[in-house]
Structure formats: C-alpha cells, structure tokens
Design an enzyme around this catalytic site. Sequence first.
Site, short mmCIF file in Angstrom:
data_model
loop_
_atom_site.label_atom_id
_atom_site.label_comp_id
_atom_site.label_asym_id
_atom_site.label_seq_id
_atom_site.Cartn_x
_atom_site.Cartn_y
_atom_site.Cartn_z
CB THR A 195 -2.49 63.18 15.61
OG1 THR A 195 -0.90 62.16 15.15
CG2 THR A 195 -2.64 63.93 13.84
CE LYS A 196 1.46 59.77 16.96
NZ LYS A 196 3.19 60.36 16.80
CG ASN A 197 -4.05 58.16 22.51
OD1 ASN A 197 -3.72 58.60 20.84
ND2 ASN A 197 -4.22 56.88 23.29
#
Length: 397
Positions: A195-197
Amino acid sequence: MNHPIKPSASHYKRDTFLPFSPPDISEQEIEAVVDTLRSSWITTGPKTKDFEGKFSAYVESPGGLALNSCTAGLHLALATINIGPGDEVITTPMTFCSSVNVIEHVGATPILVDVLPDTLTIDPDQVAVAITPRTKAILPVHYAGHPCEMDALQKLAEEHGLAIIEDAAHALPAKYKGKMIGGLNNLTAFSFYATKNLTTAEGGMLTGDPELLTRARMLSLHGMSRDAWNRYSANGSWYYEVVSPGFKYNMTDIQAALGLVQLQRINEMQAHRRHVVTQYTDAFGNMPELQVPIEKPEVEHAWHLYVLRLNLDRLSIDRGQFITELKERNIGSSVHFIPVHMHPYYSDKYGWQPEDFPIAYHEFQRVVSLPLNSTLSDEDIESVIAAVTDIVETFRL
Ligand SMILES: *Cc1c(COP(=O)(O)O)cnc(C)c1O
C-alpha cells in the site's frame, strides 16, 4: 445529546467498489519482474545493488540497505547501534505496531509520548520531558507522510547523546526544510509494502551512515561476514564467518526489479497524489463537520495518507458509522492508527490507559483515511467527494 440517527438514505452510490489502496503496477514493472525471473539470478544480487544505489541517491543519503520490510529496517537499526535490555526508546502511540514491536524485539523499553494535535507527529516538548539516563534513542514516525519536527528532535538528541531512528514508512518522498527525508544523517527506514507510495509487494530500505549500514548489512544476512552474492559470484569465495547471530532480512532481485521501475515513476505518481489531495481539500476544506490535513510551510508532505478528521460534535454518527456509510456508497477507507497503547499486549504490559496519551486517543476516534493513490481517476476522486459530501449532508446536526 439524544440526536435521532436518520436512516441511511443513500442519495449517492458508486457503481463499483473503490478499494482503499491498490498498487500502481504498470506493464514496465511486470516486464522487469519477468526479465529477472528469466535471468540466472533471482535473489539478492545486481538488481538489489542497483536499487540501493539509485534509491539512496534519490533520498540524498550516502548509503542504502535493501531489505524485505521496513520492520526489518527498524529492527536492524536498533540492533546495529546495540540498543538492548535496560535501554529506553522514545516513540509515538500514533503509529503502526511494528515501530514499537521492534523495540520489544531487542529487549528495550518503549516510552510513548503524545503527538502534536495539528500533524499527529511526536511532540518534541513531551520527548524532552520523557528523557531519562536510560534513554538511548528517539524513534519518530513521519505520520501520513508529514515530516516530524526534526530540528527540535535533533537538538534533543545532540544534547543528550541519543540516536534518532526515523520511521519513514510513509515519507517517500518528503522534505524537511529543503532536505529529503532519508538524508538527515539518521538511520531511516522506508517501507515498500503493497500500500505504500513505492511498492515492491513486500520490502524496505534502511538509509544512513555507510559504516552503520555495513554492520546492519552483516546482521541482515545471518550475521555472516560476506553476503551470498559475493560468495557465489565467479570471483567470490566459499568462505564466510558468522560474527553475530543475525537475521534473514535481505531483499530479492525480483523485488528490486519492481522497485527500480517504481522509482523511475515515483515523481509522476507523487504528482498524481498531490492532484488528489488538492481536489479533496478544495471540496472538504470549508465544511465545518470536517477537518482536513495540513502541510506546514517548512515541509514537503509525502501524502501517503489523506487523514480526514470528523468534527464529531457536528455529526449524528461516529467514525465507525461514517466508515460504514462510505462502504455503503462503495468507497473503501481505513483508520491510521489504533494507538499502540490501546493494544492489549501493550496496555497489559505497561498498564497504559487510553487517556495516558489523550491527543492520540481522542484523535484516533475521529480519523478516517480516504483513498489516496496514483491509480485514482478524476471520476474516482469525484465519487469519493460525492460520497463524503452526501454523508455529511445526511448526518450533520
Ligand atoms: C507500513 C508501516 C510500517 C511497516 O512496514 P513493513 O514494510 O510492512 O514492515 C512501519 N511503520 C509504519 C508507520 C507503517 O505504516
């Protein structure tokens, strides 16, 4: 007090469910992963080295160590500087459990202090009060992607001879007073979780002083004095020595291949996140029922999360019902975070009560994270705005 809860008369509903945070994977990433699978090297190797070099250059750090998670990075950082039993590490309750679990893993004691009400990042004045002769490190978390008050924390660290280990799981790319998070001379752990950038499915990077990273690298691979790549490459040697009972935290070249492409796309993905944030804040900024997140003038926010806060005294529903209403309108959302001190392991072990960290506790009850990622179309953004607006109009007091 007794406001009748109106039935959920949904005026608006999206046709399909909008997931909270799907990964942004293009054909380029797929090709890079497949190429790696077809090559003769799939675990830690040349692509991991390449990713370490390019990533650390991007965050303006003199070095990088690619790992299988940010949690591994935080754990290694503590182990590398020999934090252990009897030591105290000051951190925030407004974080994912792993920031504090790693302090337990090394046998040290986590000391929580409350957050600042505006950014929900650790309050340096409260850190100052919590420092004791046993304090060895401060572990700030750049909550949602908004950098912490680093000048104040660095000053405390220098005065008291403490290390700073930054949890930068949300903070790629972010700047504090013109400097990239990752380039502030502290051991800094990034996350490449799904889910991270920037994602490698699972993965992380520890940046900082190359000498410290040399020790962290040894600990990241069983405490062996050489890594597998050197051992098995043509000019490598079969000989190694275990100099510490290390861990198994290395990144694979499959992950690094994914990460190298994501890194090429990060600025473009980031521009899209900013576009989403602008739309949300334009829509919600003037609604008295809502409080929008801020970006202080001295920072560049990484906008990992768009954390909306509900002004509960102006609504007839609570945060839980707000999330249910979003879901009924086909909008995914999440909560960041259930404060650490409210989890049973921690409240039982340390006797922490919810009100011990009142800002974290009260803000927790009114935060909701809206979808914020680089896959959102303008129609998606409009649907989130329509759903939130509809809920506010239906349940405002
Ligand atoms: C995601 C996250 C982590 C853990 O990252 P992993 O790569 O999954 O280990 C740590 N801290 C914070 C604040 C996070 O959001």
